[in-house]
Design an enzyme around this catalytic site. Structure first.
Site, PDB file in Angstrom:
ATOM      1  N   HIS A   8       0.951  -1.361   0.267  1.00 16.94           N
ATOM      2  CA  HIS A   8      -0.175  -0.072   0.185  1.00 16.94           C
ATOM      3  C   HIS A   8       0.748   0.926  -0.091  1.00 16.94           C
ATOM      4  O   HIS A   8       1.929   1.594   0.740  1.00 16.94           O
ATOM      5  CB  HIS A   8      -0.917  -0.256   1.345  1.00 16.94           C
ATOM      6  CG  HIS A   8      -1.558  -0.880   1.090  1.00 16.94           C
ATOM      7  ND1 HIS A   8      -1.791  -2.265   1.887  1.00 16.94           N
ATOM      8  CD2 HIS A   8      -2.979  -1.652   0.711  1.00 16.94           C
ATOM      9  CE1 HIS A   8      -3.135  -2.851   2.721  1.00 16.94           C
ATOM     10  NE2 HIS A   8      -3.009  -3.087   0.955  1.00 16.94           N
TER      11      HIS A   8
ATOM     12  N   HIS B 115      -6.168   2.270   3.122  1.00 17.33           N
ATOM     13  CA  HIS B 115      -6.482   0.524   2.926  1.00 17.33           C
ATOM     14  C   HIS B 115      -7.024   0.127   3.805  1.00 17.33           C
ATOM     15  O   HIS B 115      -6.664   1.330   5.392  1.00 17.33           O
ATOM     16  CB  HIS B 115      -4.488  -0.250   2.276  1.00 17.33           C
ATOM     17  CG  HIS B 115      -3.878   0.297   3.531  1.00 17.33           C
ATOM     18  ND1 HIS B 115      -3.697   1.680   3.461  1.00 17.33           N
ATOM     19  CD2 HIS B 115      -3.267  -0.028   4.300  1.00 17.33           C
ATOM     20  CE1 HIS B 115      -2.268   1.834   3.742  1.00 17.33           C
ATOM     21  NE2 HIS B 115      -1.999   0.525   4.939  1.00 17.33           N
TER      22      HIS B 115
END
Length: 402
Positions: A328, A334
């Site tokens: 990420h 996320h």
């Protein structure tokens, strides 16, 4: 010999013959390491990989060197500021050769299979749930015992060290929290090897040359690179068992910053900002009250690469698998998948064991990491449906609630 902060890092090795005796280096086609972060266009999406495949022997024999693949990274070695994340998959031992890294330090995280690592300082057996650090310039060879897989965090421009503990006083009389160097860090003892299974074979020694995506090597050395009869100093390889990490957690409400799970850090030139942190999420008790206990949905200024050694990661119990990975990028949102969110939102808040039988970890960096062509295309392990794990999320907002 090197320096880090106020501490000089150096070791003296007493050899039967000096390591200077060898033929000239020549370029070799080995492994798939790269520091070229412009192979493909940047991808800001949430990325997840299925477990990386281990080739089957004897049809396709790969040792630790030939099975190295660069997945992502940032920076560059010549400027002495950067990191790289590599995956290794292998099924045979290194024969008649060894390796050293001219660019930086390797933090090796085995996920499947044992590694018997021979170094100039001695031997280390490193198993899953353990890590080892091979620092810049240290020669080593890796013996395996079947299908083997793992992760590597490479840093250039800094060395790994224990994080600053602040009020968790590292000088107190009781064992300090987090990674206790007094009981947890293991270093090898000198073990002389007169020959390395016949070092007159080609490619007896391999080395990645600074800023190059390939290995260089030489042949014709008629003595072992591990011909060390004794050593002393503090610049050494070492290993650490992750189960010895002393977890510190919130005991009232809300989340503590994940930095409380930092095992080792490589500092950047900016105070308080890490070039790279090695963070683990080990088994622990969850007792926070009035709190959504899994990780929050978040965006932040760090790049987060996660791997799973064993078990089921609590925020994504099904899709995130041992031997796989996720990335990420900084400021990409996320967090837990939809199943985890629904389960945790309805759970009774009582003391519970978290991550039992699991060991997940994170390579976290202040640098913006790019993914290689191997990671996005060649490996064929990219999970193109990763984004769907959040699609079932529903709004539970009720404006009438107080």
């Amino acid at each position: 010999m090197d320096t880090a902060g106020l501490f000089r890092l150096c070791s003296w090795l007493y050899r039967i013959l000096p390591s200077v005796c060898h033929k000239p280096f020549k370029p070799l086609k080995e492994g798939h390491l790269t520091h070229d972060w412009d192979e493909v266009e940047p991808d800001p999406n949430q990325l997840r990989w299925k477990p990386f495949e281990i080739p089957k022997a004897p049809q396709n024999k790969l040792d630790f060197v030939s099975g190295l693949h660069t997945l992502c990274g940032a920076g560059e070695p010549r400027g002495r500021n950067g990191i790289a994340v590599h995956i290794f998959v292998c099924n045979t031992s290194m024969l008649d050769r060894c390796l050293y890294n001219s660019d930086g330090d390797f933090l090796i995280v085995p996920q499947q299979g044992k590694l018997l690592i021979t170094t100039e300082f001695g031997k280390m057996l490193v198993e899953p749930n353990e890590i080892c650090v091979i620092q810049q310039g240290m020669r080593f060879s890796v013996e395996v015992f079947g299908e083997t897989r793992g992760y590597i965090l490479e840093v250039y421009g800094a060395h790994f060290e224990l994080p600053d503990l602040g009020p968790i006083d590292p000088l107190c009389q009781l064992p300090p929290g987090l990674c206790n160097v007094k009981i947890a860090i293991a270093q090898p003892l000198a073990a002389v090897t007169k020959i390395l299974r016949g070092c007159t074979a080609p490619e007896a020694l391999l080395s990645p040359l600074i800023s190059q995506p390939a290995f260089w090597g030489f042949s014709g050395q008629d003595f072992s690179p591990f011909n060390v009869v004794a050593w002393h100093g503090n610049y050494t390889p070492y290993k650490y068992h992750l189960e010895k990490f002393m977890v510190i957690n919130a005991v009232a409400f809300d989340h503590a910053d994940p930095s409380i799970f930092t095992v080792l850090t490589a500092k950047s030139t900016r105070p308080g900002v890490a070039l790279a942190d090695f963070v683990i999420f080990p088994p622990r008790w969850g007792v926070a009250n009035n709190t959504f206990r899994p990780p929050y949905y978040h965006r932040n200024c760090m790049s987060e690469f996660m791997g799973l050694i064993k078990g089921h990661y609590e925020a994504k119990e099904e899709g995130f698998q041992p031997g796989g990975a996720s990335l990420h990028s900084m400021m990409t949102p996320h967090g837990p998948d939809a199943d985890c969110f629904e389960k945790a939102s309805k759970a009774k808040l009582e003391p519970e064991r978290v991550a039992e039988g699991t060991m997940a970890f994170m390579f976290e960096s202040s640098l913006s990491m790019a993914v290689t062509k191997w990671g996005l295309q060649t490996s064929n392990r990219l999970d193109k449906n990763y984004y769907k794990c959040w699609e079932p999320l529903k709004s539970h907002f009720n404006p009438k609630c107080k």
